[in-house]
Scaffold this motif. Structure first.
Motif, PDB file in Angstrom:
ATOM      1  N   TYR A  45       0.838  -1.205   0.000  1.00 26.36           N
ATOM      2  CA  TYR A  45       0.000   0.000   0.000  1.00 26.36           C
ATOM      3  C   TYR A  45       0.874   1.258   0.000  1.00 26.36           C
ATOM      4  CZ  TYR A  45      -3.164   3.671   1.236  1.00 26.36           C
ATOM      5  OH  TYR A  45      -3.853   4.851   1.201  1.00 26.36           O
ATOM      6  N   CYS A 104       0.119   2.790  -3.416  1.00 28.84           N
ATOM      7  CA  CYS A 104      -1.167   3.487  -3.290  1.00 28.84           C
ATOM      8  C   CYS A 104      -1.099   4.825  -2.554  1.00 28.84           C
ATOM      9  CB  CYS A 104      -2.178   2.591  -2.571  1.00 28.84           C
ATOM     10  SG  CYS A 104      -2.326   0.929  -3.252  1.00 28.84           S
ATOM     11  N   GLN A 130     -10.701  -6.347  -4.770  1.00 31.82           N
ATOM     12  CA  GLN A 130      -9.627  -7.062  -5.462  1.00 31.82           C
ATOM     13  C   GLN A 130      -9.731  -6.859  -6.971  1.00 31.82           C
ATOM     14  OE1 GLN A 130      -8.512 -11.120  -3.837  1.00 31.82           O
ATOM     15  NE2 GLN A 130     -10.396 -10.723  -2.698  1.00 31.82           N
ATOM     16  N   ILE A 182      -8.315  -3.424  -7.815  1.00 28.72           N
ATOM     17  CA  ILE A 182      -6.853  -3.415  -7.724  1.00 28.72           C
ATOM     18  C   ILE A 182      -6.239  -4.155  -8.910  1.00 28.72           C
ATOM     19  CG2 ILE A 182      -4.862  -4.203  -6.366  1.00 28.72           C
ATOM     20  CD1 ILE A 182      -6.723  -3.891  -3.853  1.00 28.72           C
ATOM     21  N   TRP A 242      -2.616  -2.129 -10.825  1.00 31.48           N
ATOM     22  CA  TRP A 242      -1.512  -2.781 -10.141  1.00 31.48           C
ATOM     23  C   TRP A 242      -1.461  -4.265 -10.415  1.00 31.48           C
ATOM     24  CZ3 TRP A 242       1.766   0.622  -9.690  1.00 31.48           C
ATOM     25  CH2 TRP A 242       1.476   1.901  -9.224  1.00 31.48           C
ATOM     26  N   VAL A 270      -2.394  -8.685  -4.690  1.00 28.61           N
ATOM     27  CA  VAL A 270      -3.730  -8.090  -4.788  1.00 28.61           C
ATOM     28  C   VAL A 270      -4.527  -8.431  -3.535  1.00 28.61           C
ATOM     29  CG1 VAL A 270      -5.930  -8.181  -6.038  1.00 28.61           C
ATOM     30  CG2 VAL A 270      -3.782  -7.951  -7.304  1.00 28.61           C
ATOM     31  N   LEU A 280      -3.153  -6.408  -0.535  1.00 25.71           N
ATOM     32  CA  LEU A 280      -3.610  -5.012  -0.593  1.00 25.71           C
ATOM     33  C   LEU A 280      -5.062  -4.892  -0.155  1.00 25.71           C
ATOM     34  CD1 LEU A 280      -1.989  -3.566  -3.823  1.00 25.71           C
ATOM     35  CD2 LEU A 280      -1.896  -2.554  -1.549  1.00 25.71           C
TER      36      LEU A 280
END
Length: 136
Positions: free
Chosen positions: A41, A45, A86, A89, A106, A123, A126
């Motif tokens: 993250y 992110c 998910q 992402i 990502w 994934v 995250l």
């Protein structure tokens, strides 16, 4: 009779030790997973969503649309839809709030850099980290 009692006691003690070992291993695995999600993250992110997930990252002012507060997903939607998060992402569904797909996908980046298995783990990690920062 005593032999039975000793055998039963030994079995119970063994089961208790096994249960403690399994819960300890589960706790260690959980810590590693949470650490992985937080690390990812912060690396991928936080520049947009901020280190706290509230949308105030350094890049946020330059984007076309306001960056959503990731800590309030559960409040806004009434639940935390882990599968959908998910999918966002991983790039399986678009993020309309980012205009013309300004959000990097990502999942593609992870697959290119590290392969499918690691991408799937990243994934998930995250998503799980984002779930962990939800406001109560």
């Amino acid at each position: 009779m005593w032999r039975r009692l000793i055998t039963i006691t030994a079995l119970i003690a063994g089961l208790l030790m096994l249960a403690q070992s399994v819960s300890f291993q589960t706790a260690l695995a959980r810590q590693g997973k949470e650490g992985r999600g937080q690390k990812l993250y912060l690396q991928y992110c936080a520049s947009c969503h901020g280190t706290d997930g509230r949308g105030g990252g350094a890049v946020a002012p330059s984007l076309k649309a306001a960056v959503p507060d990731l800590t309030t997903i559960q409040q806004r939607e009434g639940r935390f839809d882990a599968v959908r998060i998910q999918q966002y992402i991983a790039g399986e569904i678009g993020v309309t709030a980012h205009g013309q797909k300004d959000m990097p996908v990502w999942g593609y980046v992870f697959r290119f850099k590290q392969g499918q298995s690691t991408s799937t783990l990243n994934v998930y990690a995250l998503m799980d980290y984002i779930r962990s920062i939800q406001q109560k």
